[in-house]
Design an enzyme around this catalytic site. Structure first.
Site, PDB file in Angstrom:
ATOM      1  N   ASP A 608       0.829  -1.208   0.000  1.00 34.98           N
ATOM      2  CA  ASP A 608       0.000   0.000   0.000  1.00 34.98           C
ATOM      3  C   ASP A 608       0.859   1.252   0.000  1.00 34.98           C
ATOM      4  O   ASP A 608       1.777   1.367   0.808  1.00 34.98           O
ATOM      5  CB  ASP A 608      -0.870   0.039   1.269  1.00 34.98           C
ATOM      6  CG  ASP A 608      -1.918  -1.057   1.279  1.00 34.98           C
ATOM      7  OD1 ASP A 608      -2.438  -1.371   0.197  1.00 34.98           O
ATOM      8  OD2 ASP A 608      -2.214  -1.596   2.364  1.00 34.98           O
ATOM      9  N   HIS A 704     -15.972   4.807   3.498  1.00 35.46           N
ATOM     10  CA  HIS A 704     -15.902   5.717   4.646  1.00 35.46           C
ATOM     11  C   HIS A 704     -17.255   5.848   5.328  1.00 35.46           C
ATOM     12  O   HIS A 704     -17.377   6.490   6.354  1.00 35.46           O
ATOM     13  CB  HIS A 704     -15.426   7.098   4.198  1.00 35.46           C
ATOM     14  CG  HIS A 704     -14.019   7.086   3.693  1.00 35.46           C
ATOM     15  ND1 HIS A 704     -13.719   7.077   2.345  1.00 35.46           N
ATOM     16  CD2 HIS A 704     -12.843   7.038   4.344  1.00 35.46           C
ATOM     17  CE1 HIS A 704     -12.408   7.039   2.203  1.00 35.46           C
ATOM     18  NE2 HIS A 704     -11.855   7.014   3.391  1.00 35.46           N
TER      19      HIS A 704
HETATM   20  N1  GLN Z   1      -4.474  -2.508   3.450  1.00 33.30           N
HETATM   21  C1  GLN Z   1      -4.997  -1.375   4.156  1.00 33.30           C
HETATM   22  C2  GLN Z   1      -6.386  -1.688   4.676  1.00 33.30           C
HETATM   23  O1  GLN Z   1      -7.122  -2.321   4.015  1.00 33.30           O
HETATM   24  C3  GLN Z   1      -5.047  -0.163   3.281  1.00 33.30           C
HETATM   25  C4  GLN Z   1      -5.549   1.033   4.010  1.00 33.30           C
HETATM   26  C5  GLN Z   1      -5.326   2.341   3.291  1.00 33.30           C
HETATM   27  O2  GLN Z   1      -5.044   2.382   2.138  1.00 33.30           O
HETATM   28  N2  GLN Z   1      -5.473   3.422   3.967  1.00 33.30           N
HETATM   29  O3  GLN Z   1      -6.751  -1.288   5.736  1.00 33.30           O
END
Ligand code: GLN
Ligand code: ZN
Length: 764
Positions: A608, A704
């Site tokens: 990420d 969100h």
């Molecule tokens: N792998 C992380 C999750 O799923 C990615 C979170 C993010 O990009 N902020 O929580």
């Protein structure tokens, strides 16, 4: 007398009290009155802290239940009709815009939320209509809070987001074409009315934040400053005196946009001390200079001697009566107080300063330049000692790390083969269908998970018990993903408190706080780890959990790591070595982890990098080019150690790639997942224009918000995406990880998502 000022104070409270209160309110556990009472208690406590520290100019209206820009959206009646039509009470409407609402006949998604400049704070984007009108609410929050403080015996300086920045940070609503800045003449009267009300309430000065002055501005935006502020200046004593605040960058390239007769100007002299000369030259003959010398973005103790020198040089240029000593920006980006840190190693704790301590620092600096250094001799001596101790500590310097960095070769940045070769090997190994479905990594972090983690942290359960619990969680999410019929699984990240902290805790060179929470968005707080020294990986960090997950899964399991830039950006970085050095150290540690994962049978690995973009220097030019170079290199260094048949994914929590596309492409990730559900699918056009050859999963729904997207909604979304992306290029996934969601809504949304994917699989 040189006054001290704070531009904004963290809202959450010493124990994340505001988070708890808002979440209790959302969960129906407390009433709205109870929530508002708690908010009031926090504001008063925070004003008192600043007053007791000896700060002269204390902000109000820096508080917000969710976000300060959202407050303005509501107070100016810039609320889209899809919210107002429900006639909710003001607080519920406010939260509906912040986080969406799906309850008792109300069904509305949240407004878009994006990063606040290059910080990890998120603001709600003003979303404007072609026929937008503004109207000040009857009881504006800025006025209420000023009065509230006054009644408590504290005269504050209210903080407003300035009209130009408010618009420049906004966007036209979906299907609207309005250029936000064209609304300036409609908006300014609302500010005038608000400023008059503040004056009537007794406010002598206001802080108007115009941080967009640090950007390369569109000509129309730049041209809006002068007329706007000249209009305000013309009102003379009918409104409070205005201190225009800028931060997070230099404004030298925009000084020609500054109005002449502005009362005061605040600049960030932590980030860009060199701008002092040029800015001073552009100041009007009486304009006050607010010198931001105490870092609002980091946790290092201020080098008081150096800060005093900067303030002294400002004094030399404009005179003592025209200088204010201030924090560089709002302290929103720092944790509440170091006093809560009982477990921090004493040697390290001595290097830090959080919001409460920074309040004392601005007061000390102001006193030192007003009354002379002797008036604060003890404080200065103690500070010099701490600064010296940090600079010479063995904890900051690891020769083995430096040695490895010196041996990085260009070949280490490249995968063995180009994408076409890789993808065919990957297809063979993974056997995925068209429109493969996956999730971004985390599944709901349930109460149970948090309870177990707490018990483990406190030593109430053994490592073996905790591990067993985590395995059970992984088993459950694997089962759920089987039932949902997803194609590439994740292990759900139950063992991770936070995507950066988790790695920091497993790396050498990091320090942690127990209570150093910083607001990220709404009620969400993060506890950034602190890079205190050279970074290395003493042992594998995620292999055990991923390996277990692979062993119980019938389909490919994706390993999950946080990339070097995100680890760095979401930590408090060192301020004594360049960030590129810290990023390379992180990349080397992650490279070992990636290879270890592959060797443990994990053939899809997601790294990420949601913070890659926010790290982008705010202005085009040399600094940005340099950043992109070292940032892309560190990502590539972290993943390029694998075989061609191992599929590297990367994930980004944003969709605006227009000015950034080449960097994303240069990462050479096999699959990119990006946030897209709340933006126009048009943004994907850049991938077509640039003939992007690799795979992409633009998020098909917003995570969100607890709202459940319908299958049709997701199909429509995918249909839109297919106007831009090739069917065999498209992955189907949510916008981001699901850790902040509840299980019920998560499952319901994913059922719809998988069905939508299957529909297209049939069709093509
Ligand atoms: N792998 C992380 C999750 O799923 C990615 C979170 C993010 O990009 N902020 O929580
Ligand atoms: Zn994300």
């Amino acid at each position: 007398m040189v006054q001290s000022a704070i531009l904004g104070f963290p809202r959450m409270g010493a124990n994340r009290d505001l988070k708890k209160a808002t979440e209790n309110y959302w969960g129906g556990k407390i009433t709205q009155d109870e929530l508002l009472a708690e908010a009031k208690r926090l504001r008063l406590a925070h004003w008192k802290i600043q007053k007791d520290a000896g700060v002269d100019i204390i902000p109000s209206n820096d508080f917000a239940l969710y976000d300060q820009v959202l407050t303005h959206i509501q107070d100016f009646n810039a609320v889209p009709e899809r919210y107002t039509k429900y006639k909710l009470n003001a607080v519920d409407e406010y939260f509906a815009m912040g986080r969406g609402l799906q309850k008792e006949g109300v069904d509305v998604p949240s407004l878009e939320m994006v990063k606040w400049f290059d910080s990890n704070y998120h603001y709600v984007k003003p979303t404007l209509q072609d026929n937008q009108e503004f109207k000040l609410v009857e009881s504006p929050k800025a006025v209420n809070e000023f009065v509230e403080a006054k009644e408590a015996g504290i005269t504050t300086r209210p903080v407003l987001v300035g009209p130009v920045s408010f618009l420049a940070l906004g966007k036209p609503d979906r299907n609207q074409t309005v250029d936000p800045i064209s609304l300036i003449d409609k908006l300014v009267p609302v500010y005038i009315e608000l400023l008059k009300k503040l004056k009537a309430a007794g406010a002598e000065t206001v802080q108007i934040d115009e941080p967009t002055l640090v950007f390369d501005l569109a000509p129309k935006v730049k041209a809006a400053f002068k007329p706007t502020y000249e209009k305000l200046a013309a009102l003379g004593d009918a409104i409070p005196k205005i201190v225009l605040a800028t931060y997070f960058g230099d404004i030298v390239h925009n000084v020609d946009a500054l109005p002449q007769d502005i009362y005061g100007l605040h600049i960030d002299l932590v980030r860009n001390p060199e701008q002092l000369d040029e800015v001073v030259k552009a100041l009007g003959p009486k304009t006050i200079l607010s010198a931001g010398v105490v870092d609002g973005r980091n946790i290092w103790k201020t080098n008081l001697k150096r800060a005093i020198e900067v303030v002294e040089s400002a004094i030399q240029k404009v005179g003592k009566e025209r200088v204010i000593v201030a924090t560089s920006s709002s302290l929103l980006h720092t944790p509440h107080t170091l006093a809560s840190e009982k477990k921090l190693d004493a040697e390290i704790a001595d290097w830090f300063s959080f919001a409460v301590e920074k309040a004392a620092e601005v007061a000390i600096i102001a006193k030192a330049v007003t009354e002379g250094p002797d008036s604060v001799r003890e404080a200065l001596e103690a500070n010099a000692k701490s600064v010296q101790a940090r600079a010479t500590s063995k904890r900051t310097n690891d020769p083995a790390v430096k040695d490895r960095q010196s041996k990085v070769t260009p070949a280490m940045y490249n995968r063995k083969s180009e994408f076409p070769v890789r993808i065919s090997q990957q297809q063979e190994k993974l056997g995925l269908p068209m429109f493969p479905t996956t999730t971004i990594g985390s599944f709901p972090q349930t109460k149970e998970i948090r309870i177990y983690r707490n018990k483990f942290t406190k030593g109430e359960i053994t490592a073996a018990e905790y591990e067993k619990f985590i395995e059970k969680e992984i088993e459950e999410v694997v089962k759920i993903q089987e039932e949902l019929d997803l194609d590439v699984y994740v292990h759900g990240e139950p063992e991770r408190n936070d995507m950066v902290q988790y790695f920091g805790e497993r790396l050498d060179g990091y320090a942690f706080t127990t209570n150093g929470w910083v607001q990220s968005y709404g009620s969400r707080c993060v506890r950034p780890p602190i890079v205190v020294g050279d970074i290395s990986r003493p042992a594998p960090m995620t292999v055990k959990e991923s390996k277990y997950a692979v062993s119980i899964s019938k389909k490919p399991m994706k390993g999950m790591l946080t990339g070097p830039i995100t680890c760095l950006r979401w930590s408090f970085p060192r301020d004594d070595v360049h960030q590129s050095v810290q990023a390379e150290q992180l990349a080397l540690a992650l490279r070992d982890e990636v290879v270890d994962l592959q060797n443990a049978g994990v053939f899809v690995i997601q790294v990420d990098e949601p913070a890659l973009r926010e790290g982008l220097p705010l202005r085009a030019g040399k600094e940005r080019v340099a950043y992109l170079d070292w940032a892309v290199k560190s990502f590539r260094l972290s993943v390029a150690g694998v075989e061609d048949s191992t599929q590297i994914h990367s994930h980004f929590c944003y969709s605006e790639f227009q000015d950034f596309f080449h960097a994303i492409a240069a990462l050479d990730a096999d699959v990119l997942s990006i946030e897209n559900s709340k933006s126009d699918a048009k943004l994907l056009k850049v991938f077509v224009d640039e003939a992007y050859p690799r795979h992409i999963g633009p998020g098909v729904y917003d995570i969100h918000s607890p709202r459940i997207p319908s299958e049709q909604e997701i199909k429509d979304r995918i249909e839109e995406m297919l106007q831009y992306l090739k069917p065999d290029q498209l992955w189907i996934d949510p916008d981001c990880g699901l850790k902040t969601r509840q299980w019920a809504e998560t499952k319901a949304a994913l059922v719809n998502m998988v069905n939508a994917a299957k529909f297209f699989r049939e069709k093509y």
